[in-house]
Design an enzyme around this catalytic site. Structure first.
Site, PDB file in Angstrom:
ATOM      1  N   SER A  68      37.446  37.922  39.183  1.00 38.93           N
ATOM      2  CA  SER A  68      36.904  37.172  40.571  1.00 38.93           C
ATOM      3  C   SER A  68      38.005  36.879  41.662  1.00 38.93           C
ATOM      4  CB  SER A  68      36.229  36.032  39.877  1.00 38.93           C
ATOM      5  OG  SER A  68      35.208  36.455  39.152  1.00 38.93           O
ATOM      6  N   THR A  70      41.256  35.960  40.223  1.00 36.60           N
ATOM      7  CA  THR A  70      42.433  34.984  39.712  1.00 36.60           C
ATOM      8  C   THR A  70      43.815  35.172  40.295  1.00 36.60           C
ATOM      9  OG1 THR A  70      41.051  35.542  37.743  1.00 36.60           O
ATOM     10  CG2 THR A  70      43.070  34.142  37.645  1.00 36.60           C
ATOM     11  N   HIS A 130      40.166  30.920  31.680  1.00 36.69           N
ATOM     12  CA  HIS A 130      38.813  31.407  31.969  1.00 36.69           C
ATOM     13  C   HIS A 130      37.718  30.638  31.201  1.00 36.69           C
ATOM     14  CE1 HIS A 130      40.326  34.848  34.215  1.00 36.69           C
ATOM     15  NE2 HIS A 130      40.713  35.456  33.124  1.00 36.69           N
ATOM     16  N   TYR A 219      34.662  34.369  45.753  1.00 34.73           N
ATOM     17  CA  TYR A 219      35.580  35.467  46.484  1.00 34.73           C
ATOM     18  C   TYR A 219      35.159  36.015  47.540  1.00 34.73           C
ATOM     19  CZ  TYR A 219      38.148  39.893  46.287  1.00 34.73           C
ATOM     20  OH  TYR A 219      38.878  40.837  46.541  1.00 34.73           O
TER      21      TYR A 219
HETATM   22  P1  A3P Z   1      38.508  44.748  42.665  1.00 41.16           P
HETATM   23  O1  A3P Z   1      38.829  45.417  41.382  1.00 41.16           O
HETATM   24  O2  A3P Z   1      37.288  44.707  43.138  1.00 41.16           O
HETATM   25  O3  A3P Z   1      39.501  45.431  43.699  1.00 41.16           O
HETATM   26  P2  A3P Z   1      41.475  38.875  38.902  1.00 41.16           P
HETATM   27  O4  A3P Z   1      42.736  38.605  39.675  1.00 41.16           O
HETATM   28  O5  A3P Z   1      40.557  37.775  38.602  1.00 41.16           O
HETATM   29  O6  A3P Z   1      41.884  39.949  37.758  1.00 41.16           O
HETATM   30  O7  A3P Z   1      40.420  39.811  39.902  1.00 41.16           O
HETATM   31  C1  A3P Z   1      40.974  41.299  40.296  1.00 41.16           C
HETATM   32  C2  A3P Z   1      40.162  41.389  41.595  1.00 41.16           C
HETATM   33  O8  A3P Z   1      40.888  40.795  42.694  1.00 41.16           O
HETATM   34  C3  A3P Z   1      40.420  42.963  42.030  1.00 41.16           C
HETATM   35  O9  A3P Z   1      39.060  43.503  42.625  1.00 41.16           O
HETATM   36  C4  A3P Z   1      41.648  42.975  42.834  1.00 41.16           C
HETATM   37  O10 A3P Z   1      41.906  44.038  43.716  1.00 41.16           O
HETATM   38  C5  A3P Z   1      41.338  41.691  43.603  1.00 41.16           C
HETATM   39  N1  A3P Z   1      42.511  41.109  44.151  1.00 41.16           N
HETATM   40  C6  A3P Z   1      43.938  40.899  43.696  1.00 41.16           C
HETATM   41  N2  A3P Z   1      44.664  40.399  44.601  1.00 41.16           N
HETATM   42  C7  A3P Z   1      43.700  40.099  45.639  1.00 41.16           C
HETATM   43  C8  A3P Z   1      44.018  39.283  47.117  1.00 41.16           C
HETATM   44  N3  A3P Z   1      45.216  38.892  47.333  1.00 41.16           N
HETATM   45  N4  A3P Z   1      43.105  39.372  47.956  1.00 41.16           N
HETATM   46  C9  A3P Z   1      41.935  39.898  47.552  1.00 41.16           C
HETATM   47  N5  A3P Z   1      41.726  40.534  46.449  1.00 41.16           N
HETATM   48  C10 A3P Z   1      42.529  40.578  45.301  1.00 41.16           C
END
Ligand code: A3P
Length: 320
Positions: A68, A70, A130, A219
């Protein structure tokens, strides 16, 4: 569960053996623990965290539903809180992935060591987890430590998780499931730390009751008006931006520094590995967009999930 057996082995092992277990992905089973689906690889860390963690009033807990944002939240909060310690060009985030700077307390620290040394963390300590609200260690609720919760539209969360497991596992393993199969499981609430609706509702309701303790974020909102939320996070953590900082553009700089574009272009996130030999840091970055589910889900899948969310979240005031 080697670590678990060292500590009060009989009691914990009995608990574990009694839990329902499902195969989620290859080498990644889920156990039904305290009403949520807990990855078996983390269970001993989670139990130790629940038993032993002593929160401090100054602690900051970053709690998310997996996939989401993180990684983004960790980068943002770390940067906001430490902005007077170093300039952005010399930020540790330039050379260290956010998950290493802000570790998962249960799935990382307590998994590695049943009594990790948490004294060495600079104040305020920032940890990720989580865990669902109902299963948090009591000291998190009984102290003034603050919680920032982040979740995401379940359609995009599902697509992000599906891609994540494919990237982690590679395409050669036999445990790869089709989108339809994983979708079926998710609709039954079976996914890491699911059911989704119980996780989000737990924090949603608690944030309404304790608004000074829990900041509830989505998000999509962070994406739409990042500057507003960077300021909101700073206010919530009692380190608001001064007028001078605002005039100097510090809020904009932090937002840009933590953006998907900037983070994915840092060498550490392009070619580095977590803790040197862990997974590749680039698995935490994919598209970083809202609405990618449209490229994957059929109208009938969309209908199913929308109906389910209406059934589970209807009347709560929480919408996605
Ligand atoms: P997508 O798979 O839709 O691209 P987490 O960090 O909870 O594992 O979530 C991963 C999701 O957050 C991925 O989404 C990833 O690309 C996105 N994400 C990671 N860094 C980000 C950032 N700096 N800004 C926006 N989204 C980001």
């Amino acid at each position: 569960f080697g670590g678990l057996m060292v500590e009060s082995s009989d009691q914990n092992q009995e608990i574990l053996l009694s839990l329902a277990r499902v195969k989620y992905w290859d080498h990644y089973d889920l156990l039904q623990y305290q009403g949520f689906w807990c990855p078996s690889v983390f269970i001993h860390g989670i139990i130790a965290f629940q038993k032993h963690f002593q929160a401090l009033d100054s602690d900051i807990m970053l709690i998310t539903f997996p996939k989401s944002g993180t990684t983004w939240l960790k980068a943002l909060v770390y940067t906001i809180v430490n902005r007077t310690r170093h300039g952005l060009e010399s930020s540790p985030l330039v050379t260290i992935n956010p998950h290493e700077l802000v570790p998962f307390i249960d799935a990382h620290l307590y998994v590695q060591n049943q009594s990790p040394d948490l004294e060495g963390f600079p104040t305020p300590r920032i940890f990720g987890t989580h865990m669902p609200y109902a299963s948090l260690p009591h000291s998190i609720l009984n102290t003034n430590c603050r919680i920032i919760y982040l979740c995401r539209n379940p359609l995009d969360q599902f697509i992000s998780e599906w891609h994540f497991f494919h990237r982690v596992q590679g395409t050669q393993t036999k445990g790869i499931h089709s989108l339809d199969e994983v979708f079926e499981m998710i609709c039954q609430g079976i996914q890491s730390f699911g059911p989704f609706w119980e996780h989000v509702l737990g924090y949603w309701e608690a944030s309404l009751e304790y608004p000074n303790k829990i900041l509830f974020l989505k998000y999509e909102d962070l994406k739409e008006d990042n500057l507003f939320y960077v300021k909101k996070i700073a206010d919530f953590l009692r380190c608001p931006f001064s007028k001078e900082e605002e005039i100097q553009g510090v809020v904009e700089e932090i937002s840009k520094f933590c953006s998907f574009e900037n983070m994915t272009n840092l060498e550490v996130n392009k070619s580095g590995r977590l803790m040197g030999n862990g997974p590749e840091n680039n698995i935490y970055f994919r598209k970083g967009e809202v609405g990618d589910w449209k490229n994957y889900l059929t109208p009938s899948m969309l209908g199913c999930l929308e109906k389910l969310m209406e059934e589970k979240l209807g009347g709560s005031g929480l919408t996605f």
